[in-house]
Write an enzyme that holds these catalytic residues in place. Structure first.
Site, mmCIF file in Angstrom:
data_model
loop_
_atom_site.group_PDB
_atom_site.id
_atom_site.type_symbol
_atom_site.label_atom_id
_atom_site.label_comp_id
_atom_site.label_asym_id
_atom_site.label_seq_id
_atom_site.Cartn_x
_atom_site.Cartn_y
_atom_site.Cartn_z
ATOM 1 N N THR B 144 7.243 2.833 -5.021
ATOM 2 C CA THR B 144 6.568 1.999 -4.029
ATOM 3 C C THR B 144 6.984 0.538 -4.198
ATOM 4 O O THR B 144 7.231 0.073 -5.323
ATOM 5 C CB THR B 144 5.027 2.115 -4.146
ATOM 6 N N SER B 179 -2.480 -2.034 -9.132
ATOM 7 C CA SER B 179 -3.573 -1.058 -9.263
ATOM 8 C C SER B 179 -3.142 -0.023 -10.304
ATOM 9 O O SER B 179 -1.956 0.047 -10.659
ATOM 10 C CB SER B 179 -3.856 -0.346 -7.937
ATOM 11 N N TYR B 181 -2.861 3.033 -9.787
ATOM 12 C CA TYR B 181 -1.871 3.857 -9.092
ATOM 13 C C TYR B 181 -0.486 3.222 -9.139
ATOM 14 O O TYR B 181 0.497 3.857 -9.524
ATOM 15 C CB TYR B 181 -2.291 4.085 -7.623
ATOM 16 N N HIS B 182 -0.390 1.963 -8.725
ATOM 17 C CA HIS B 182 0.914 1.311 -8.723
ATOM 18 C C HIS B 182 1.503 1.272 -10.136
ATOM 19 O O HIS B 182 2.714 1.415 -10.328
ATOM 20 C CB HIS B 182 0.804 -0.112 -8.154
ATOM 21 N N LYS B 185 3.353 4.399 -10.995
ATOM 22 C CA LYS B 185 4.706 4.446 -10.430
ATOM 23 C C LYS B 185 5.687 3.635 -11.279
ATOM 24 O O LYS B 185 6.861 3.997 -11.412
ATOM 25 C CB LYS B 185 4.692 3.889 -8.999
#
Lengths: 426, 426
Positions: B144, B179, B181-182, B185
């Site tokens: 991302t 975050s 989530y990020h 990644k």
């Protein structure tokens, strides 16, 4: 100060817990003894005969009058961790409680996944537990110089100012770690930096070099307080391993050319660096990075020092060059900054003949405990499935069980959700 | 080419699987339907009524004659993943099978840990499985643009040349994700880069921007092939969410000033970018990074576009500014490079009045399925424990159970090892 030492039964953790207790801090050790279990898994043991934690703490109290409490459990268990923080109410937490061996993480898929889940989840849990139950608590996290790799430019302490296309910014220093273990530490650093930013936590990341030595003033007080001394290919750090090799007439096992340069420090400086971090906490919201080492050596330098020190006590020490089992540059530029801890008062114990002499004598003293079959490297970075020393036994156990059996971990590293191996609409 | 699409039942995955099938590739979808389960956990559903995968694949075959196979299971289950690779023998694997929502990862400790374990372990397993059973297979991984954050210098595609103290090196671009989530990644990117280096794998990391749209030529063929269209605060990407808000007369929910700039792309470009990556594989040992977006907008730009498009079809659209629930810069420099995919032949679908008109009409068509209570943000980055929409029900379930119950995950995100909460030698 009330200080929780996570992983306080381990090599650096034990020395740190005693040292800080001696300075008058109220110490609690948090440990689940998984480090002792890995020895059983690998068929290895510390050169020095360490006692059970309960014994160690009893003797420490008898000798010094100081009391070190303990909470026995796993930091990947969030409820346990929260319970400890609510009960002990630490002002600082020192987080050593991670799987710390690069070769262990490179054995195979299970060990790689275990290492990353164990380390990343433990640290994530700690961030949440501190945020929810002790937001003022200073988090001191053990990182590693190995997070940086060996770039062709100077290594700074955590951050670097980058000028690019006419603009400028201070950025996190780019990381190029060299094993799944080192990667787990990089993941931790990113997670901690983010938690400091969004929640205002204060944290210090100690990017530690290769630690050597085993004796500190405190562990020297009594045989019962003796610290670990690992020499096996999986957990033995290089200088300690070379001393054991010298003691038993095994050639010093230099990987490749030996031009790999690393930062090193004496374990007596480890404990002092942690104390300095405790006494000078990071500010609220600050993610502070210190490079924690005192000297730079190549692996061949280290071998030469051990050879010379061996000669002085009558040991005939050979040096051998093995094909490097790791994927790493065998010759490279290396200039890593490490002034922040010095600026705060660290007075380094540089590598000396005395230290080498003392280490060699410890190795000679306990030489009947040395299993020379544990020395040669078996874990090859280029393979994704390596044999462990006890692989034969493991293979038998796996054949008889399957899912969680035979690996030597007392819990599966992860919980796979339901799945079917049969293709469906094929 | 034989291509495995991991997460092929999801938003980007479904569109990609059909598109590549239409180009004549042999496609298999790997999915465990956990994305559909998260909808149940959150009490949300896609605006568009999507069919079960078996139905989707049956209709696709009837309409086109193309056959898409499927393997139903979880990529965090290593044995399942290996079984799929041995059976299907893919030449390329496209990995969409991750938890992809930043707010979901920020709900609380359990969701943060679940997100990182799920994503990191899935990708680690994939690296090992490819290394052991399909070393020539090209791994295409969805990353991302959020991995980079919003630095004050230009964002390059994966790597940056740094000059520092008179020396120079090409380094991984420093990451500042916003975050948990990020962060997952970013962890993935580091793990993949390392696997390419030590094992010679070939991988392409597609750092994708914010995707919008729902219609591709393939899903438009039949109602049974319709794609997801998420509008809730957890999984709804911003342009899609604004269109739903416009359709039901809800003010467009701009977080903060709306000066947050991001890279965007049409889902028709997502599928084409993935195809380009398939057709131009990375070399053995290469970890290649493409920034996958076509245009840069601020959030307020997007709101203004939706407002204008709404007016044209008679909708009275208001814009409201909410306190930003995220910790992010509301105004900042942003210049991210994205030329590599263009150089390989991507012809972008830029954001147009036609596209906005079509999206708004879909939102109006399905407006009876919209639950407006799912739109306002509840997950606040500054808190470590946020209420979910269905939190009431969850709380009851947790009270009655404890360990694994009530969270809506069908498996505990991690397996804590044995622990005791009682202090021992205290």
């Amino acid at each position: 100060m009330k200080i929780a030492v996570l992983g306080g039964d381990g090599y650096c953790g034990w020395a740190t817990a005693l040292y800080l207790s001696k300075q008058g801090h109220e110490i609690s050790i948090i440990d689940n003894f998984v480090r002792r279990q890995w020895d059983h898994e690998l068929g290895a043991q510390t050169l020095t005969p360490i006692r059970p934690l309960s014994d160690r703490l009893r003797v420490w109290h008898q000798l010094t009058g100081y009391n070190i409490s303990s909470y026995i459990g796993d930091v990947t268990d969030y409820e346990f961790l929260v319970g400890m923080i609510q009960d002990f109410e630490p002002e600082a937490i020192i987080h050593f409680a991670e799987q710390r061996s690069a070769p262990y993480s490179m054995i195979d898929q299970r060990h790689a996944v275990f290492t990353q889940v164990n380390n990343v989840v433990g640290t994530l849990n700690l961030l949440f537990a501190v945020r929810e139950h002790a937001p003022q608590c200073h988090l001191i996290k053990l990182g590693t110089m190995g997070e940086y790799g060996t770039p062709n430019i100077d290594i700074e302490e955590g951050y670097i100012t980058i000028e690019h296309n006419g603009r400028k910014d201070v950025m996190p220093y780019p990381k190029q770690p060299g094993s799944f273990y080192h990667l787990s530490k990089v993941h931790d650093s990113h997670n901690i930096m983010f938690a400091c930013k969004v929640w205002g936590l204060s944290a210090t990341d100690l990017n530690q070099g290769v630690v050597y030595g085993t004796v500190t003033d405190e562990v020297e007080m009594d045989e019962a307080l003796i610290n670990r001394f690992d020499y096996d290919e999986i957990f033995g750090t290089v200088l300690n391993r070379f001393c054991v090799e010298a003691a038993i007439g095994h050639p010093l096992t230099v990987y490749g050319k030996g031009g790999q340069q690393r930062g090193f420090l004496d374990i007596r400086d480890t404990v002092r660096c942690v104390e300095i971090a405790c006494n000078h906490p990071a500010k609220a919201g600050e993610f502070r990075v210190f490079n924690q080492f005192t000297e730079r050596f190549s692996i061949l330098d280290i071998a030469n020092h051990v050879q010379a020190a061996g000669k002085k006590i009558g040991l005939d020490v050979e040096i051998t060059h093995l094909p490097d089992p790791r994927v790493e540059a065998e010759e490279h530029y290396y200039n890593a900054k490490h002034s922040k801890l010095i600026d705060l008062g660290l007075q380094p114990h540089y590598l000396s003949e005395n230290l080498l002499d003392s280490l060699l004598k410890i190795a000679v003293r306990y030489q009947d405990r040395i299993d020379s079959s544990l020395i040669m490297p078996r874990v090859n970075w280029r393979k994704s499935r390596n044999e462990k020393p006890q692989q034969g036994a493991v293979r038998a156990a796996v054949a008889g069980n399957g899912k969680n059996g035979g690996n030597g971990h007392h819990a599966a590293p992860l919980a796979p959700v339901a799945s079917a191996k049969t293709p469906r609409a094929k």
